[in-house]
Write a protein that holds these residues in place. Structure first.
Motif, PDB file in Angstrom:
ATOM      1  N   PRO A   1      -7.015  -2.119  -3.177  1.00 53.71           N
ATOM      2  CA  PRO A   1      -6.619  -3.361  -3.346  1.00 53.71           C
ATOM      3  C   PRO A   1      -6.517  -4.361  -2.601  1.00 53.71           C
ATOM      4  O   PRO A   1      -7.514  -4.282  -1.510  1.00 53.71           O
ATOM      5  CB  PRO A   1      -5.628  -2.268  -3.080  1.00 53.71           C
ATOM      6  N   LEU A   2      -6.813  -5.436  -2.733  1.00 51.21           N
ATOM      7  CA  LEU A   2      -6.853  -6.628  -1.419  1.00 51.21           C
ATOM      8  C   LEU A   2      -5.948  -7.147  -0.690  1.00 51.21           C
ATOM      9  O   LEU A   2      -4.987  -7.399  -0.835  1.00 51.21           O
ATOM     10  CB  LEU A   2      -7.378  -7.357  -2.911  1.00 51.21           C
ATOM     11  N   PHE A   3      -5.835  -6.765   0.266  1.00 47.67           N
ATOM     12  CA  PHE A   3      -4.908  -6.863   1.171  1.00 47.67           C
ATOM     13  C   PHE A   3      -4.755  -8.049   1.478  1.00 47.67           C
ATOM     14  O   PHE A   3      -3.650  -9.496   2.023  1.00 47.67           O
ATOM     15  CB  PHE A   3      -4.397  -5.698   2.476  1.00 47.67           C
ATOM     16  N   SER A   4      -5.693  -8.591   1.482  1.00 53.07           N
ATOM     17  CA  SER A   4      -6.410  -9.894   2.297  1.00 53.07           C
ATOM     18  C   SER A   4      -5.580 -11.143   2.053  1.00 53.07           C
ATOM     19  O   SER A   4      -5.234 -12.447   2.241  1.00 53.07           O
ATOM     20  CB  SER A   4      -7.875  -9.882   2.260  1.00 53.07           C
ATOM     21  N   SER A   5      -5.402 -10.896   0.440  1.00 52.45           N
ATOM     22  CA  SER A   5      -5.525 -12.344  -0.386  1.00 52.45           C
ATOM     23  C   SER A   5      -3.941 -11.806  -1.296  1.00 52.45           C
ATOM     24  O   SER A   5      -3.173 -12.474  -2.036  1.00 52.45           O
ATOM     25  CB  SER A   5      -5.596 -12.418  -1.639  1.00 52.45           C
ATOM     26  N   LEU A   6      -3.145 -10.471  -0.629  1.00 59.02           N
ATOM     27  CA  LEU A   6      -2.145 -10.355  -0.505  1.00 59.02           C
ATOM     28  C   LEU A   6      -1.044 -11.251  -0.224  1.00 59.02           C
ATOM     29  O   LEU A   6      -0.502 -12.176   1.225  1.00 59.02           O
ATOM     30  CB  LEU A   6      -1.426  -8.963  -0.058  1.00 59.02           C
ATOM     31  N   THR A   7       0.582 -11.725  -1.049  1.00 59.41           N
ATOM     32  CA  THR A   7       0.836 -13.339  -0.973  1.00 59.41           C
ATOM     33  C   THR A   7       2.673 -12.636  -1.401  1.00 59.41           C
ATOM     34  O   THR A   7       2.741 -10.878  -1.889  1.00 59.41           O
ATOM     35  CB  THR A   7       1.625 -14.305  -1.390  1.00 59.41           C
ATOM     36  N   VAL A   8       4.151 -12.691  -1.082  1.00 56.25           N
ATOM     37  CA  VAL A   8       5.333 -12.633  -1.104  1.00 56.25           C
ATOM     38  C   VAL A   8       6.087 -14.433  -0.793  1.00 56.25           C
ATOM     39  O   VAL A   8       5.931 -14.961   0.148  1.00 56.25           O
ATOM     40  CB  VAL A   8       5.984 -11.593   0.427  1.00 56.25           C
ATOM     41  N   ASP A   9       6.020 -14.131  -1.954  1.00 61.33           N
ATOM     42  CA  ASP A   9       7.050 -15.727  -2.086  1.00 61.33           C
ATOM     43  C   ASP A   9       5.652 -17.051  -1.712  1.00 61.33           C
ATOM     44  O   ASP A   9       6.284 -18.433  -1.202  1.00 61.33           O
ATOM     45  CB  ASP A   9       8.131 -15.990  -0.607  1.00 61.33           C
ATOM     46  N   GLY A  10       4.909 -16.414  -2.205  1.00 61.31           N
ATOM     47  CA  GLY A  10       3.648 -17.578  -1.869  1.00 61.31           C
ATOM     48  C   GLY A  10       2.825 -17.752  -1.398  1.00 61.31           C
ATOM     49  O   GLY A  10       2.160 -18.406  -0.547  1.00 61.31           O
ATOM     50  N   GLU A  11       3.657 -16.863   0.455  1.00 58.06           N
ATOM     51  CA  GLU A  11       3.361 -17.327   1.963  1.00 58.06           C
ATOM     52  C   GLU A  11       2.538 -15.496   1.824  1.00 58.06           C
ATOM     53  O   GLU A  11       2.624 -15.223   1.476  1.00 58.06           O
ATOM     54  CB  GLU A  11       3.977 -17.239   2.703  1.00 58.06           C
ATOM     55  N   ARG A  12       1.020 -16.212   2.984  1.00 55.84           N
ATOM     56  CA  ARG A  12       0.729 -14.642   2.905  1.00 55.84           C
ATOM     57  C   ARG A  12       0.889 -13.713   3.847  1.00 55.84           C
ATOM     58  O   ARG A  12       1.739 -13.815   4.901  1.00 55.84           O
ATOM     59  CB  ARG A  12      -0.632 -15.104   3.619  1.00 55.84           C
ATOM     60  N   ALA A  13       1.351 -12.678   3.277  1.00 63.42           N
ATOM     61  CA  ALA A  13       1.374 -11.382   3.855  1.00 63.42           C
ATOM     62  C   ALA A  13       0.851 -10.219   4.703  1.00 63.42           C
ATOM     63  O   ALA A  13      -0.113 -10.661   3.942  1.00 63.42           O
ATOM     64  CB  ALA A  13       1.932 -10.714   2.523  1.00 63.42           C
ATOM     65  N   ARG A  14       0.836 -10.575   5.445  1.00 63.23           N
ATOM     66  CA  ARG A  14       0.520  -9.006   6.989  1.00 63.23           C
ATOM     67  C   ARG A  14       1.110  -7.891   6.776  1.00 63.23           C
ATOM     68  O   ARG A  14       2.436  -7.785   8.245  1.00 63.23           O
ATOM     69  CB  ARG A  14       0.660 -10.022   7.934  1.00 63.23           C
ATOM     70  N   LEU A  15       0.547  -7.132   6.281  1.00 64.11           N
ATOM     71  CA  LEU A  15       1.127  -5.768   6.615  1.00 64.11           C
ATOM     72  C   LEU A  15       0.470  -5.185   8.023  1.00 64.11           C
ATOM     73  O   LEU A  15      -0.363  -5.391   7.992  1.00 64.11           O
ATOM     74  CB  LEU A  15       1.072  -4.756   5.651  1.00 64.11           C
ATOM     75  N   ASP A  16       1.362  -4.212   8.539  1.00 60.90           N
ATOM     76  CA  ASP A  16       1.044  -3.387   9.866  1.00 60.90           C
ATOM     77  C   ASP A  16       1.130  -1.815   9.965  1.00 60.90           C
ATOM     78  O   ASP A  16       0.503  -2.299   8.619  1.00 60.90           O
ATOM     79  CB  ASP A  16       2.424  -3.159  10.527  1.00 60.90           C
ATOM     80  N   ALA A  17       0.153  -1.630  10.455  1.00 61.47           N
ATOM     81  CA  ALA A  17      -1.042  -0.591   9.874  1.00 61.47           C
ATOM     82  C   ALA A  17       0.026   0.084   8.892  1.00 61.47           C
ATOM     83  O   ALA A  17      -0.101   1.295   8.585  1.00 61.47           O
ATOM     84  CB  ALA A  17      -1.572   0.262  12.171  1.00 61.47           C
ATOM     85  N   ALA A  18       1.272   0.567   9.581  1.00 62.83           N
ATOM     86  CA  ALA A  18       2.052   1.674   8.947  1.00 62.83           C
ATOM     87  C   ALA A  18       1.644   1.680   7.649  1.00 62.83           C
ATOM     88  O   ALA A  18       1.967   2.316   6.480  1.00 62.83           O
ATOM     89  CB  ALA A  18       2.929   2.074  10.392  1.00 62.83           C
ATOM     90  N   GLN A  19       2.742  -0.315   7.429  1.00 62.19           N
ATOM     91  CA  GLN A  19       2.914  -0.086   6.241  1.00 62.19           C
ATOM     92  C   GLN A  19       1.701  -0.206   4.891  1.00 62.19           C
ATOM     93  O   GLN A  19       2.088   0.121   4.209  1.00 62.19           O
ATOM     94  CB  GLN A  19       3.123  -1.964   6.208  1.00 62.19           C
TER      95      GLN A  19
END
Length: 325
Positions: free
Chosen positions: A197-215
């Motif tokens: 899974p490409l977490f590095s390019s994950l977006t929400v509403d077109g904005e970069r999404a950064r998940l914490d370690a638990a997420q």
């Protein structure tokens, strides 16, 4: 819309004009035929299966669905093309029955035996220019095996892998408690435990999404556990609605030359071994070409590992298969 006939028409000479679906009597195969016909994504669809009566019933049912949808342009043909004609796209939906438990590779030998038996039909239908799309699991390993066993060039073989990206988006949405339509994300690698899974390019509403370690951990556990959760239901079937809709979306993207995730030949991409894994792929002039842009180093390592794993699994399976003849 044609004003005289009331039928929706296809403009120009779009790809594909003709599609052959091997295994069109099953849930996935018939679902693919229905989606392509209702969306008018081909001029002619050839339906093949061992159960001729089931094919004829599906053809009647789907042709009536076309009338409701107002897209009766696509012609449904039960059986193979005549006079040696070939298809622009050959979709292999035939698969050995899935059994609960294990993972997708547990179906490998049975599906590899089936694929090998189908190769003469696949080669005949695809001819010298047709593209082959595999839907059976494990799709990456089977794609590489098809390259090894047939005369079909590696850049004419693709596999369906969009469902992994769909499940990634769904898992992120559950973790963040938001609607999945707000999430955009892509999964590459091997369909199964080797997915990346490409977490590095994950977006929400077109904005970069950064998940914490638990997420991050929660999403990863969610997508890797999907198949076992499905198997525990013992439904006796595969994903019969998502896959046909996804296949139609991918075929549309291929015809329009859009970049999309699909099982494709690594084609000596930087650091990747000669193999098949899900990659960003673009279809042009009848050939599939992977286009891998800059990704996180950890994700690249995951892709390398997945490609090596697929190559090793394919070689081992072919050795076992031919060693038992």
């Amino acid at each position: 819309m044609n004003e005289q006939t009331g039928k929706t028409t296809r403009s120009g000479t779009p790809w594909p004009q003709s599609v052959a679906v091997i295994g069109a009597g099953g849930l996935i195969g018939s679902g693919v035929v229905e989606r392509l016909a209702v969306e008018g994504l081909a001029d002619t669809i050839y339906m093949t299966d061992l159960r001729d009566n089931v094919l004829k019933a599906h053809a009647i049912d789907i042709s009536e669905a076309q009338i409701i949808a107002g897209t009766s342009l696509t012609r449904l043909v039960v059986g193979n093309p005549e006079n040696g004609e070939t298809a622009d796209l050959v979709i292999v939906a035939a698969s050995a029955p899935e059994t609960p438990g294990g993972d997708r590779r547990d179906f490998l030998l049975d599906n590899l035996r089936l694929l090998e038996r189908l190769i003469p039909d696949i080669e005949r239908l695809a001819g010298t220019d047709g593209t082959v799309m595999l839907l059976s699991n494990p799709v990456d390993v089977l794609a590489l095996a098809l390259r090894e066993l047939s005369k079909i060039g590696a850049d004419r073989i693709v596999g369906y892998s969009l469902n992994d990206s769909v499940r990634f988006r769904a898992a992120v949405a559950r973790e963040l408690d938001i609607a999945p339509e707000r999430v955009e994300g892509v999964v590459l690698g091997e369909h199964g435990n080797g997915q990346v899974p490409l977490f590095s390019s994950l977006t929400v509403d077109g904005e970069r999404a950064r998940l914490d370690a638990a997420q991050h951990e929660g999403v990863t556990a969610d997508i890797l556990g999907w198949f076992s959760r499905w198997s525990e239901l013992n439904p006796g079937r595969s994903s019969g609605w998502t896959t046909p809709l996804g296949v139609a979306r991918i075929i549309r993207d291929m015809g329009e030359g859009k970049l999309h995730p699909a099982t494709a030949w690594t084609n000596d991409l930087d650091e990747l071994p000669d193999s098949f894994v899900s990659l960003p792929m673009r279809f042009s002039h009848g050939r599939a070409k992977a286009e891998l842009e800059s990704i996180d180093p950890t994700e690249r390592e995951g892709l390398i590992s997945a490609a090596k794993s697929v190559a090793a699994a394919s070689a081992e399976a072919l050795e076992r298969l031919h060693g038992t003849k």
